[in-house]
Scaffold this motif. Structure first.
Motif, short mmCIF file in Angstrom:
data_model
loop_
_atom_site.label_atom_id
_atom_site.label_comp_id
_atom_site.label_asym_id
_atom_site.label_seq_id
_atom_site.Cartn_x
_atom_site.Cartn_y
_atom_site.Cartn_z
N ILE A 51 25.48 102.79 17.41
CA ILE A 51 24.22 102.10 17.11
C ILE A 51 23.43 101.87 18.40
CG2 ILE A 51 23.22 99.90 16.33
CD1 ILE A 51 25.52 99.70 14.31
N ASN A 52 22.14 102.20 18.38
CA ASN A 52 21.30 101.98 19.57
C ASN A 52 19.94 101.41 19.19
OD1 ASN A 52 20.06 104.15 18.38
ND2 ASN A 52 20.19 105.52 20.14
N PHE A 116 25.65 110.34 28.47
CA PHE A 116 24.89 111.07 27.45
C PHE A 116 24.72 110.18 26.22
CE2 PHE A 116 29.36 112.32 27.35
CZ PHE A 116 29.73 112.04 26.04
N SER A 117 23.90 110.64 25.27
CA SER A 117 23.65 109.87 24.04
C SER A 117 24.15 110.67 22.84
CB SER A 117 22.14 109.60 23.89
OG SER A 117 21.67 108.85 24.97
N PRO A 118 25.37 110.38 22.38
CA PRO A 118 25.94 111.15 21.28
C PRO A 118 25.80 110.44 19.93
CG PRO A 118 27.67 109.90 22.34
CD PRO A 118 26.36 109.47 22.98
N LYS A 165 13.80 114.18 15.02
CA LYS A 165 14.31 112.80 15.02
C LYS A 165 15.45 112.69 14.02
CE LYS A 165 12.59 108.03 14.74
NZ LYS A 165 11.36 107.22 14.53
N ILE A 166 16.45 111.89 14.37
CA ILE A 166 17.55 111.61 13.43
C ILE A 166 17.78 110.11 13.38
CG2 ILE A 166 19.32 111.99 15.21
CD1 ILE A 166 21.06 113.17 12.89
N ILE A 167 17.91 109.59 12.16
CA ILE A 167 18.17 108.16 11.95
C ILE A 167 19.45 108.05 11.14
CG2 ILE A 167 17.28 106.00 11.01
CD1 ILE A 167 14.46 107.36 11.12
N SER A 168 20.50 107.50 11.73
CA SER A 168 21.78 107.39 11.06
C SER A 168 22.16 105.93 10.87
CB SER A 168 22.86 108.12 11.86
OG SER A 168 24.07 108.18 11.14
N LYS A 169 22.43 105.57 9.61
CA LYS A 169 22.87 104.21 9.28
C LYS A 169 24.34 104.27 8.86
CE LYS A 169 18.21 102.81 8.02
NZ LYS A 169 17.32 102.24 6.99
N LYS A 170 24.85 103.15 8.33
CA LYS A 170 26.26 103.07 7.97
C LYS A 170 26.66 104.10 6.92
CE LYS A 170 29.74 99.69 6.58
NZ LYS A 170 29.99 98.30 6.11
N ASP A 171 25.77 104.36 5.95
CA ASP A 171 26.15 105.25 4.85
C ASP A 171 25.11 106.34 4.55
OD1 ASP A 171 24.19 103.62 3.94
OD2 ASP A 171 25.29 102.80 2.25
N LYS A 172 24.16 106.54 5.46
CA LYS A 172 23.10 107.52 5.21
C LYS A 172 22.51 108.02 6.52
CE LYS A 172 19.01 106.15 3.74
NZ LYS A 172 17.93 105.62 2.88
#
Length: 231
Positions: A51-52, A116-118, A165-172
């Protein structure tokens, strides 16, 4: 607000019921819609350490995309490839069938040290559907899928895909603004499969996948004169 309501309604009609809607802040006072190539995954980040963002999500802009139809246990398996990449880019998204604790731990350490930002995401689905989902992501991002045939040890920087762009949450996870060069070919393959499919469940699943790939993502950019108005 009638104007924004009409904008949202028109957008939903354009992308269809299986289309994907994303919202972000505009840099101007105008609210507008941009249709971009993209896809949504029913999987989120593998660890909250990635999470960032204030919104409990991991957000990366213009990262490289690596797709692996296998479980990644050792960081050593990708170190030569990462060393090639990190000469020009530090942001990377790896989507694989699974990740070992050692692999996840090393990626988190690299992030915490600022090297880096993984972002690590498990491929959605079960069994054969994992490979099909990777092929859908490949069509959007232009990334090569590595499996038993295409060995990761032979990979080069040109095998990475790209996403705006990529947006990653807990389940999506939402991938926005991909390369998109493989979408037409992928739709043709899925369309042919749809004609031959007899199972109603499988047909509906294929129809949803086709609709999502064809519709892409509608990006609503919310504009306002003040920050409070924008919120």
């Amino acid at each position: 607000n009638e104007k924004i309501a009409r904008l949202i309604a028109d957008t939903l009609f354009k992308i269809g019921s299986d289309g994907i809607l994303a919202v972000e802040d505009s840099r101007t006072a105008e609210t507008e819609v941009e249709l971009v190539e993209g896809i949504e995954l029913e999987k989120g980040y593998v660890s909250p350490y990635f999470i960032n963002s204030e919104k409990e999500s991991s957000v990366l802009n213009d990262p490289a995309v690596l797709l692996v139809h296998n479980k990644l246990d050792r960081l050593l398996d990708v170190v030569p490839l990462l060393n090639q990449l990190f000469k020009d880019k530090k942001e990377i998204v790896i989507i694989a069938d699974g990740f070992g604790e050692e692999f996840i731990g090393n990626m988190i350490v690299g992030k915490l040290q600022g090297k880096f930002s993984p972002l690590l995401i498990e491929t959605p689905g079960f069994g054969d559907s994992k490979l099909e989902n990777l092929k859908n992501i490949s069509a959007v991002t232009g990334a090569k899928v590595f499996d038993k045939t295409n060995k990761l040890s032979e990979a080069t920087v040109s095998d990475f895909g790209s996403i705006k762009k990529i947006i990653s949450k807990k389940d999506k996870t939402t991938l926005i603004g991909g390369d998109g060069t493989g979408i037409a070919e992928r739709l043709e393959v899925l369309g042919g499969r749809l004609k031959d499919e007899t199972s109603l469940f499988s047909k509906e699943k294929l129809e949803r996948t086709i609709a999502a790939l064809r519709g892409g993502i509608a990006l609503i950019k919310v504009g306002a004169n003040t920050e409070n108005e924008q919120k």
